[in-house]
Design a protein around this motif. Sequence first.
Motif, PDB file in Angstrom:
ATOM      1  N   SER A 193     -11.217   5.115   0.903  1.00 41.74           N
ATOM      2  CA  SER A 193     -12.304   6.006   1.313  1.00 41.74           C
ATOM      3  C   SER A 193     -11.805   7.199   2.123  1.00 41.74           C
ATOM      4  O   SER A 193     -12.342   8.306   2.002  1.00 41.74           O
ATOM      5  N   ARG A 194     -10.755   6.998   2.936  1.00 40.54           N
ATOM      6  CA  ARG A 194     -10.258   8.083   3.778  1.00 40.54           C
ATOM      7  C   ARG A 194      -9.074   8.811   3.158  1.00 40.54           C
ATOM      8  O   ARG A 194      -8.684   9.885   3.608  1.00 40.54           O
ATOM      9  N   ARG A 195      -8.449   8.213   2.137  1.00 43.31           N
ATOM     10  CA  ARG A 195      -7.297   8.818   1.444  1.00 43.31           C
ATOM     11  C   ARG A 195      -6.131   9.057   2.404  1.00 43.31           C
ATOM     12  O   ARG A 195      -5.317   9.940   2.202  1.00 43.31           O
ATOM     13  N   LEU A 196      -6.064   8.269   3.442  1.00 46.75           N
ATOM     14  CA  LEU A 196      -5.001   8.320   4.437  1.00 46.75           C
ATOM     15  C   LEU A 196      -4.532   6.898   4.688  1.00 46.75           C
ATOM     16  O   LEU A 196      -5.170   5.930   4.268  1.00 46.75           O
ATOM     17  N   ALA A 197      -3.413   6.756   5.394  1.00 45.48           N
ATOM     18  CA  ALA A 197      -2.861   5.440   5.673  1.00 45.48           C
ATOM     19  C   ALA A 197      -3.683   4.710   6.727  1.00 45.48           C
ATOM     20  O   ALA A 197      -4.067   5.297   7.746  1.00 45.48           O
ATOM     21  N   TYR A 198      -3.951   3.429   6.494  1.00 42.33           N
ATOM     22  CA  TYR A 198      -4.482   2.588   7.562  1.00 42.33           C
ATOM     23  C   TYR A 198      -3.409   2.423   8.640  1.00 42.33           C
ATOM     24  O   TYR A 198      -3.683   2.515   9.828  1.00 42.33           O
ATOM     25  N   TYR A 199      -2.193   2.165   8.172  1.00 43.74           N
ATOM     26  CA  TYR A 199      -1.083   2.037   9.123  1.00 43.74           C
ATOM     27  C   TYR A 199       0.243   2.213   8.396  1.00 43.74           C
ATOM     28  O   TYR A 199       0.325   2.086   7.168  1.00 43.74           O
ATOM     29  N   THR A 200       1.278   2.523   9.162  1.00 43.87           N
ATOM     30  CA  THR A 200       2.655   2.524   8.685  1.00 43.87           C
ATOM     31  C   THR A 200       3.453   1.569   9.558  1.00 43.87           C
ATOM     32  O   THR A 200       3.106   1.328  10.726  1.00 43.87           O
ATOM     33  N   ALA A 201       4.531   1.023   9.003  1.00 49.00           N
ATOM     34  CA  ALA A 201       5.412   0.116   9.742  1.00 49.00           C
ATOM     35  C   ALA A 201       6.852   0.477   9.423  1.00 49.00           C
ATOM     36  O   ALA A 201       7.236   0.507   8.246  1.00 49.00           O
ATOM     37  N   VAL A 202       7.663   0.769  10.452  1.00 46.52           N
ATOM     38  CA  VAL A 202       9.034   1.214  10.231  1.00 46.52           C
ATOM     39  C   VAL A 202      10.010   0.434  11.118  1.00 46.52           C
ATOM     40  O   VAL A 202       9.683   0.079  12.252  1.00 46.52           O
ATOM     41  N   ASN A 203      11.174   0.172  10.550  1.00 49.04           N
ATOM     42  CA  ASN A 203      12.291  -0.421  11.301  1.00 49.04           C
ATOM     43  C   ASN A 203      13.257   0.682  11.697  1.00 49.04           C
ATOM     44  O   ASN A 203      13.698   1.465  10.849  1.00 49.04           O
ATOM     45  N   ASP A 209     -11.354  -1.850   1.043  1.00 53.98           N
ATOM     46  CA  ASP A 209     -11.104  -0.409   1.063  1.00 53.98           C
ATOM     47  C   ASP A 209      -9.619  -0.086   0.897  1.00 53.98           C
ATOM     48  O   ASP A 209      -9.241   1.071   0.883  1.00 53.98           O
ATOM     49  N   ILE A 210      -8.767  -1.095   0.777  1.00 57.48           N
ATOM     50  CA  ILE A 210      -7.338  -0.829   0.577  1.00 57.48           C
ATOM     51  C   ILE A 210      -7.122  -0.217  -0.805  1.00 57.48           C
ATOM     52  O   ILE A 210      -7.642  -0.710  -1.804  1.00 57.48           O
ATOM     53  N   ALA A 211      -6.368   0.854  -0.861  1.00 59.68           N
ATOM     54  CA  ALA A 211      -6.020   1.474  -2.148  1.00 59.68           C
ATOM     55  C   ALA A 211      -4.921   0.641  -2.800  1.00 59.68           C
ATOM     56  O   ALA A 211      -3.784   0.611  -2.315  1.00 59.68           O
ATOM     57  N   LEU A 212      -5.262  -0.029  -3.867  1.00 60.60           N
ATOM     58  CA  LEU A 212      -4.305  -0.908  -4.531  1.00 60.60           C
ATOM     59  C   LEU A 212      -3.282  -0.108  -5.326  1.00 60.60           C
ATOM     60  O   LEU A 212      -3.581   0.956  -5.871  1.00 60.60           O
ATOM     61  N   LEU A 213      -2.060  -0.629  -5.374  1.00 60.11           N
ATOM     62  CA  LEU A 213      -1.055  -0.073  -6.262  1.00 60.11           C
ATOM     63  C   LEU A 213      -1.454  -0.391  -7.696  1.00 60.11           C
ATOM     64  O   LEU A 213      -2.288  -1.274  -7.943  1.00 60.11           O
ATOM     65  N   LYS A 214      -0.874   0.284  -8.637  1.00 59.86           N
ATOM     66  CA  LYS A 214      -1.232   0.066 -10.027  1.00 59.86           C
ATOM     67  C   LYS A 214      -0.817  -1.312 -10.534  1.00 59.86           C
ATOM     68  O   LYS A 214      -1.318  -1.763 -11.562  1.00 59.86           O
ATOM     69  N   ASN A 215       0.063  -1.991  -9.779  1.00 56.97           N
ATOM     70  CA  ASN A 215       0.423  -3.356 -10.142  1.00 56.97           C
ATOM     71  C   ASN A 215      -0.445  -4.387  -9.425  1.00 56.97           C
ATOM     72  O   ASN A 215      -0.201  -5.585  -9.514  1.00 56.97           O
ATOM     73  N   GLY A 216      -1.467  -3.923  -8.688  1.00 63.67           N
ATOM     74  CA  GLY A 216      -2.409  -4.820  -8.048  1.00 63.67           C
ATOM     75  C   GLY A 216      -2.069  -5.228  -6.628  1.00 63.67           C
ATOM     76  O   GLY A 216      -2.852  -5.920  -5.974  1.00 63.67           O
ATOM     77  N   THR A 217      -0.900  -4.826  -6.115  1.00 60.49           N
ATOM     78  CA  THR A 217      -0.511  -5.178  -4.753  1.00 60.49           C
ATOM     79  C   THR A 217      -1.082  -4.160  -3.762  1.00 60.49           C
ATOM     80  O   THR A 217      -1.683  -3.162  -4.150  1.00 60.49           O
ATOM     81  N   VAL A 232       8.073 -10.131  13.106  1.00 60.24           N
ATOM     82  CA  VAL A 232       6.915  -9.278  13.370  1.00 60.24           C
ATOM     83  C   VAL A 232       6.262  -8.955  12.024  1.00 60.24           C
ATOM     84  O   VAL A 232       6.659  -8.001  11.349  1.00 60.24           O
ATOM     85  N   PRO A 233       5.280  -9.752  11.600  1.00 61.31           N
ATOM     86  CA  PRO A 233       4.643  -9.506  10.297  1.00 61.31           C
ATOM     87  C   PRO A 233       3.778  -8.262  10.320  1.00 61.31           C
ATOM     88  O   PRO A 233       3.417  -7.747  11.379  1.00 61.31           O
ATOM     89  N   LEU A 234       3.439  -7.779   9.129  1.00 61.93           N
ATOM     90  CA  LEU A 234       2.509  -6.662   9.022  1.00 61.93           C
ATOM     91  C   LEU A 234       1.133  -7.092   9.516  1.00 61.93           C
ATOM     92  O   LEU A 234       0.760  -8.268   9.391  1.00 61.93           O
ATOM     93  N   PRO A 235       0.367  -6.186  10.087  1.00 66.60           N
ATOM     94  CA  PRO A 235      -0.968  -6.543  10.577  1.00 66.60           C
ATOM     95  C   PRO A 235      -1.912  -6.862   9.426  1.00 66.60           C
ATOM     96  O   PRO A 235      -1.720  -6.413   8.294  1.00 66.60           O
ATOM     97  N   GLU A 236      -2.938  -7.642   9.739  1.00 63.09           N
ATOM     98  CA  GLU A 236      -3.986  -7.972   8.779  1.00 63.09           C
ATOM     99  C   GLU A 236      -5.201  -7.091   9.036  1.00 63.09           C
ATOM    100  O   GLU A 236      -5.582  -6.860  10.191  1.00 63.09           O
ATOM    101  N   LEU A 237      -5.813  -6.590   7.970  1.00 58.38           N
ATOM    102  CA  LEU A 237      -7.038  -5.821   8.123  1.00 58.38           C
ATOM    103  C   LEU A 237      -8.231  -6.747   8.265  1.00 58.38           C
ATOM    104  O   LEU A 237      -8.257  -7.843   7.683  1.00 58.38           O
ATOM    105  N   ARG A 238      -9.207  -6.309   9.032  1.00 57.59           N
ATOM    106  CA  ARG A 238     -10.454  -7.037   9.170  1.00 57.59           C
ATOM    107  C   ARG A 238     -11.052  -7.269   7.783  1.00 57.59           C
ATOM    108  O   ARG A 238     -10.915  -6.431   6.884  1.00 57.59           O
ATOM    109  N   SER A 239     -11.724  -8.370   7.577  1.00 58.40           N
ATOM    110  CA  SER A 239     -12.179  -8.771   6.249  1.00 58.40           C
ATOM    111  C   SER A 239     -13.017  -7.703   5.564  1.00 58.40           C
ATOM    112  O   SER A 239     -12.891  -7.477   4.357  1.00 58.40           O
TER     113      SER A 239
END
Length: 606
Positions: free
Chosen positions: A386-396, A363-371, A351-358
């Motif tokens: 822009s929203r300063r909130l999570a687009y999504y979370t994923a937990v096992n 608008d993804i907040a990049l980590l300081k290492n660029g990921t 079950v891969p992580l979802p992809e954001l629409r192009s």
Amino acid sequence: MSVISYQDFPRLNKSLVDRQEQNSLKRYIDRRSEREHIASKLSTQSPLEVDTSYRVAIRKTLINPRDGLSMKRIIGESDLFPISYLEAGLKAGKSVCRIEIRDSIGRVLGHGTGFLVAPSLLLTNHHVLDSASVARSSLAQFNCEVDLNLMPRQIKSFRFVPERLFITDVKLDFTLVALETDSADGTKLSEFGFLPLYMESGKALLGEYVSSIQHPSGAPKVVAIRENRITDIFDDFINYTTDTMPGSSGSPVFNDEWVTIALHHTGVPDPDDSTKYIANEGIRISSIMECITLLRPTLHEEQQVLLDSLFASSGLPYIERSQMIIGNLAIDWYERSTGYNTAFLGNHYAVPLPELRSDLKQDIALLKNGTTVLDYTHFSIVMSKSRRLAYYTAVNINGQQLINIQRPKKWYFDPRIDRKYQCGPELYDNNDIDRGHLVRRLDPIWGKLAKKANEDTFHFTNCSPQHKNFNQLTWLDLENYILKNAETFDLKVTVFTGPVFRTDDMLYRGVKIPAEFWKIAVMVKEDGNMSATAYLQTQKNLIRDLDFAFGSYKTYQVAVSNIEILTGLDFGDLRNHDPLRSITEVADDTESAIVNVINTPSDIRI
């Protein structure tokens, strides 16, 4: 106005001082248009209207709620202070000292200013104490001031102990160094207190008045009270026009609450007259604290413990401590966090992580290492700039290994991404908004890393603003029901959660409050088939105004494709494992997208 004098610092390399001044001038020139724009806006608007909503929100958290005139001072409508303002300034001044720079045989080479920022740690400029050997020979002299009769007080001198801790940075021009706790005459360093450093950006606003306590030219302590204003805030620096003189290097710059906002370090030379300066430049405290946070993992354990005294007092001062305590985690806390496991349900059930629409990817907040993905213990998060909130979370979630652990007492900012992309206490303080966990605290708390996962869930990146009545009843305990009743493969479940971002979401304290939240639960059923069920819940009727009148809430089971349309996320093959996949008509609003109203857990279709 001048800041650094070669005569005051004969030991300094002249080229180093020149480079500092020329760099400040280059920054000043490069930002001429931005500064002119700021000045133009401040001519007709107040600092509260000119600066960003995030910084304004942080600034307000620094104000004592009992000070009814504070906001009028900030916007320039009043110069009235409670008399305690002077007492607070005296208290702040006790922590400021003169630094007597000496060589190895005791000759005095010059003077600077420094100030205590923890019980035994002092902050000054790199160009004042540029090496451990210089610090070892020099002195921190407290009480270097005159009394009411203009007679000098008795100076109390303390030696530096760089062997305990010595951190210096050329770019940010700061040095953090340990001091002995007792002077030669037995005076305790603790008598002089310390100035706590707050990590948050936004402790002062564009156009706001600032003050400084300093030792100009090595003279007794003086204060420049609200003489001038902040003219620019950018990157790691601020510009302001408070009067300083040689020897003022290393002095604290304060806002009206006597909160340290910058470390004074240089002047901006007048390109047309080498004997004059056109502005002052300070290093932002938030930048210094971020640098120290990143350096912490490279230090010895004893030094890390010593730094803990610096971070222990770094929470905002007027946040209810019973509600929220801001903690700090060193960058090495995250080094072994593997995050969400795509193969958690089994090798044949990836079950891969979802992809954001192009159009959303930028608008993804990049980590300081660029990921793009923040990995925690058993879960991962992708943030919106822009929203300063999570687009999504994923937990096992592993139902067989869940552990009951006491709830943490602290909340954390994540140092791997810029603080401006994280909503903190400025949003959640003194209202009916809860810090609603997106990854529920209990879900990732399993296995050998349960304790670490417990702390990880208390990051601001993992919460979203939810009305208290919504948060306390949220999701009809869907995860509990699924874990308890579904016959799953090894009782393992993968859950995705997030808000629905709409352009018309209500704006509150500079943040758009999501009205809806979604969840997708993925499991392997007893027959070996995968099941992906999606849910939607609304708090619209709870956030119509700031009174937050109580109202009923509803939970809906919807098609996975509904969530994809509402969020711009692509869950790939999951939609083919949705028991509601036969529903093909999907509308663009919540009400017409309802498929199955969940009143009791038995209404869930798996």
